[in-house]
Design an enzyme around this catalytic site. Structure first.
Site, PDB file in Angstrom:
ATOM      1  N   CYS A   1     -50.941 -28.964  14.697  1.00 41.83           N
ATOM      2  CA  CYS A   1     -49.491 -29.008  14.838  1.00 41.83           C
ATOM      3  C   CYS A   1     -48.920 -29.618  13.571  1.00 41.83           C
ATOM      4  O   CYS A   1     -49.464 -30.603  13.066  1.00 41.83           O
ATOM      5  CB  CYS A   1     -49.139 -29.870  16.056  1.00 41.83           C
ATOM      6  SG  CYS A   1     -47.372 -30.053  16.309  1.00 41.83           S
ATOM      7  N   LEU A   2     -47.826 -29.051  13.073  1.00 40.64           N
ATOM      8  CA  LEU A   2     -47.217 -29.604  11.853  1.00 40.64           C
ATOM      9  C   LEU A   2     -46.763 -31.050  12.061  1.00 40.64           C
ATOM     10  O   LEU A   2     -46.666 -31.804  11.108  1.00 40.64           O
ATOM     11  CB  LEU A   2     -46.028 -28.742  11.408  1.00 40.64           C
ATOM     12  CG  LEU A   2     -46.349 -27.304  10.972  1.00 40.64           C
ATOM     13  CD1 LEU A   2     -45.063 -26.554  10.642  1.00 40.64           C
ATOM     14  CD2 LEU A   2     -47.301 -27.286   9.787  1.00 40.64           C
TER      15      LEU A   2
ATOM     16  N   GLU B   1     -45.217 -24.187  21.652  1.00 35.71           N
ATOM     17  CA  GLU B   1     -43.841 -24.466  21.224  1.00 35.71           C
ATOM     18  C   GLU B   1     -42.960 -24.883  22.404  1.00 35.71           C
ATOM     19  O   GLU B   1     -42.106 -25.761  22.266  1.00 35.71           O
ATOM     20  CB  GLU B   1     -43.236 -23.254  20.494  1.00 35.71           C
ATOM     21  CG  GLU B   1     -43.986 -22.823  19.234  1.00 35.71           C
ATOM     22  CD  GLU B   1     -44.291 -23.938  18.248  1.00 35.71           C
ATOM     23  OE1 GLU B   1     -43.534 -24.921  18.184  1.00 35.71           O
ATOM     24  OE2 GLU B   1     -45.317 -23.836  17.549  1.00 35.71           O
TER      25      GLU B   1
ATOM     26  N   HIS C   1     -43.290 -28.431  23.154  1.00 36.48           N
ATOM     27  CA  HIS C   1     -42.452 -29.282  22.286  1.00 36.48           C
ATOM     28  C   HIS C   1     -41.075 -29.500  22.899  1.00 36.48           C
ATOM     29  O   HIS C   1     -40.511 -30.588  22.796  1.00 36.48           O
ATOM     30  CB  HIS C   1     -42.261 -28.633  20.911  1.00 36.48           C
ATOM     31  CG  HIS C   1     -43.363 -28.917  19.932  1.00 36.48           C
ATOM     32  ND1 HIS C   1     -43.676 -30.194  19.509  1.00 36.48           N
ATOM     33  CD2 HIS C   1     -44.204 -28.090  19.265  1.00 36.48           C
ATOM     34  CE1 HIS C   1     -44.672 -30.125  18.631  1.00 36.48           C
ATOM     35  NE2 HIS C   1     -45.028 -28.871  18.473  1.00 36.48           N
TER      36      HIS C   1
END
Ligand code: ZN
Length: 145
Positions: free
Chosen positions: A89-90, A132, A135
């Site tokens: 994950c960034l 995503e 998130h």
């Protein structure tokens, strides 16, 4: 277009539940462009708005046809069949966690043009969507350990 700063996992914004996008304004459209640019620069395959400091339900996913923005995405159905793969994950640099996810999902979302789209995703695309959407609910891969 400008590249945005990606928040990392100790930031409280990443741990909050995001709220629905009420209207697809020019600001939202600009944010989509900036998120797509950021995703490309950071070599990510997906990026959620909270990762760039906005607690709204918007994600951008890299597809073979270019970046795809999903607004207020919702999983309507997920397959019982699951698969475990290591994810990065960034927002969690240098961290890789094996995460079990449904192999396929049925998703509904608004596109950038305001049209509703319902589709089935499988494989990596399904995994990225689930990552995503996590998130947007304040869940990181580090919570899956
Ligand atoms: Zn992530």
């Amino acid at each position: 277009m400008s590249s945005l700063k990606v928040l990392t996992d100790n930031n409280p914004i990443l741990h909050k539940k995001s709220t629905a996008v009420a209207e697809i304004t020019n600001e939202i459209k600009q944010l989509i462009l900036d998120m797509a640019e950021t995703m490309k620069k950071e070599q990510g395959i997906g990026l959620a708005a909270p990762q760039v400091g906005q607690n709204i339900r918007l994600v951008v996913i890299n597809t073979e046809n270019g970046p795809l923005a999903l607004i207020n995405p919702k999983i309507l159905w997920r397959s019982l069949r699951k698969e475990t793969e290591e994810e990065g994950c960034l927002s969690c640099p240098q961290v890789f966690v094996p995460v079990s996810r449904s192999k396929s999902v049925f998703v509904t979302a608004l596109l950038e043009n305001g049209k509703k789209r319902t589709f089935k995703a499988k494989g990596l695309f399904a995994r990225v969507i689930q990552h995503e959407i996590d998130h947007l609910d304040g869940i990181l891969i580090t919570d899956k350990k």
